[in-house]
Scaffold this active site. Sequence first.
Site, PDB file in Angstrom:
ATOM      1  N   TYR A  63      54.718  17.141  39.058  1.00 24.19           N
ATOM      2  CA  TYR A  63      53.798  18.047  38.374  1.00 24.19           C
ATOM      3  C   TYR A  63      53.677  19.386  39.116  1.00 24.19           C
ATOM      4  O   TYR A  63      52.617  20.009  39.137  1.00 24.19           O
ATOM      5  CB  TYR A  63      52.418  17.389  38.184  1.00 24.19           C
ATOM      6  CG  TYR A  63      52.527  16.032  37.507  1.00 24.19           C
ATOM      7  CD1 TYR A  63      52.896  15.944  36.176  1.00 24.19           C
ATOM      8  CD2 TYR A  63      52.312  14.847  38.217  1.00 24.19           C
ATOM      9  CE1 TYR A  63      53.038  14.709  35.554  1.00 24.19           C
ATOM     10  CE2 TYR A  63      52.446  13.612  37.595  1.00 24.19           C
ATOM     11  CZ  TYR A  63      52.805  13.548  36.265  1.00 24.19           C
ATOM     12  OH  TYR A  63      52.942  12.330  35.662  1.00 24.19           O
TER      13      TYR A  63
ATOM     14  N   GLY B 134      55.876   8.034  37.557  1.00 22.61           N
ATOM     15  CA  GLY B 134      56.376   9.397  37.683  1.00 22.61           C
ATOM     16  C   GLY B 134      56.098   9.900  39.087  1.00 22.61           C
ATOM     17  O   GLY B 134      56.969   9.962  39.961  1.00 22.61           O
TER      18      GLY B 134
ATOM     19  N   CYS C 253      46.332  37.051  39.620  1.00 26.73           N
ATOM     20  CA  CYS C 253      45.018  37.677  39.460  1.00 26.73           C
ATOM     21  C   CYS C 253      44.010  36.728  38.842  1.00 26.73           C
ATOM     22  O   CYS C 253      43.613  36.879  37.679  1.00 26.73           O
ATOM     23  CB  CYS C 253      45.169  38.947  38.640  1.00 26.73           C
ATOM     24  SG  CYS C 253      46.174  40.118  39.527  1.00 26.73           S
ATOM     25  N   GLU C 254      43.632  35.739  39.578  1.00 20.53           N
ATOM     26  CA  GLU C 254      42.620  34.751  39.199  1.00 20.53           C
ATOM     27  C   GLU C 254      41.995  34.270  40.505  1.00 20.53           C
ATOM     28  O   GLU C 254      42.725  33.955  41.450  1.00 20.53           O
ATOM     29  CB  GLU C 254      43.254  33.509  38.549  1.00 20.53           C
ATOM     30  CG  GLU C 254      44.009  33.737  37.283  1.00 20.53           C
ATOM     31  CD  GLU C 254      43.180  33.483  36.027  1.00 20.53           C
ATOM     32  OE1 GLU C 254      42.055  32.955  36.130  1.00 20.53           O
ATOM     33  OE2 GLU C 254      43.683  33.840  34.952  1.00 20.53           O
TER      34      GLU C 254
END
Length: 436
Positions: free
Chosen positions: A388, A290, A359-360
């Site tokens: 990904y 992949g 917001c992290e």
Amino acid sequence: MSKLLITKKINARPFVYRYRELYCDDVRLVGLAGEYGTPLYVYSAGQIRERFQMFQQAFAGEPHTICYSVKANSSLAILRLLSRMGAGFDIVSGGELERVRKASKAALKRVVFSGVGKQEWEIDAALQAGILIFNVESEAELHLLAARAEALKVRARFALRVNPDVFAETHPYISTGLREHKFGIDIKAARRIYRSASRYQWLDAAGVSVHIGSQIRDVAPFAAALERVAALIGELRSDGLDIRYVDAGGGLGIEYKDGVFDAAGEVARYAGALRGAARLMKTHMLLEPGRFIVAQAGGLLTRVLYVKQNGAKTFVVTDAGMNDLIRPSLYQAHHEVLPVQQARSGASSKLVDVVGPVCESGDFFARDRSFTSVKSGDLVLLLDAGAYGMSLSSNYNTRTRPAEVLVEGDEHQLIRRRERLSDLFATERLPRSSKK
Ligand code: LLP
């Protein structure tokens, strides 16, 4: 001046500086940002083809099918491009099966279906689509597959996905080949289960499969896993089973850091490591790469919103966030960040954190990275985001997901429009107002 002199090729990637401005193949990123906005995923069709061909060539000596792992990047245009080159597909859900069907009906017969939690409707859809083989991950799944094959009167080819108990150096979240992981069936129990499957008339024990993890740079664990599979196949054949396929999984890693990366050499090394066991087994090889096919073909183009100073730290806030590309937050993954307009040589640089608007505190792309000075409005590119990236994106913070563009030489096409807020609300319902 020749094109070569003004082009600085960045490793194995299709993103190049010309006259200090970043291009994807022959297309200006500034132009793409202007036309489609940011954040924007940009992919090179040429590089995806080139990587697929590298796999084809490396395994040309053995009967094989390259089943591109759809989860890495499941955009229909990319699946179509690969199907035109004869790719098969590794899927893990009924949804991915439908993606393959939309991209190419002819490719359905080259589908391998992996995954620890296949549901009845997914098994039925795959049986009816006439896929190549089911990679079965538990005894309970084998019983369900037998029952559905009988009910639908479709013979089901299957491989047990065995867990070879081989350690591969990678991030713990993407390592799968140890007995303590949820994936596959203990290789020691496999022979008994194959024997017990022979009572099912609609099952065809056609193969054995293995997948030990992802982003693996050392090829020795792949060889070790396949040697264990070869020993098992010897036993199964002595039990009278007609094993025709061996699925070696995916997992070959790439170089995310700046530096030399000889992609063709890496695949050749990988194929070389698998060859010994493969020759021994005399089977048709299935491979499920992949990341290696699509990661470096793609970049995430984003615009700097603000540059802010908090104490000693400088934060470059971009309009892309962890919901668009979660790899740095989830796996502490490294992605190179490049300014689209290259600074003059000798320009000063400083350590910055490149962060998103979510917001992290975990919403970052790079930490303490040396970067030439950028200002609000500048464009930057996050490299190696083709695998990904979009496929792991989300709507967290009610953010619409990016658009995607496929570059073909000096041309480009929008392959996914930017999500609109109305797309996000489309599935929601407000509760009926209560009488009280
Ligand atoms: N086959 C199976 C059964 C898999 O589980 C996977 C990936 C592949 C093939 C393809 O592996 P690849 O060639 O792409 O390494 N989200 C993580 C990677 C998760 C991999 C999951 N399985 C990341 O961004 O690094």
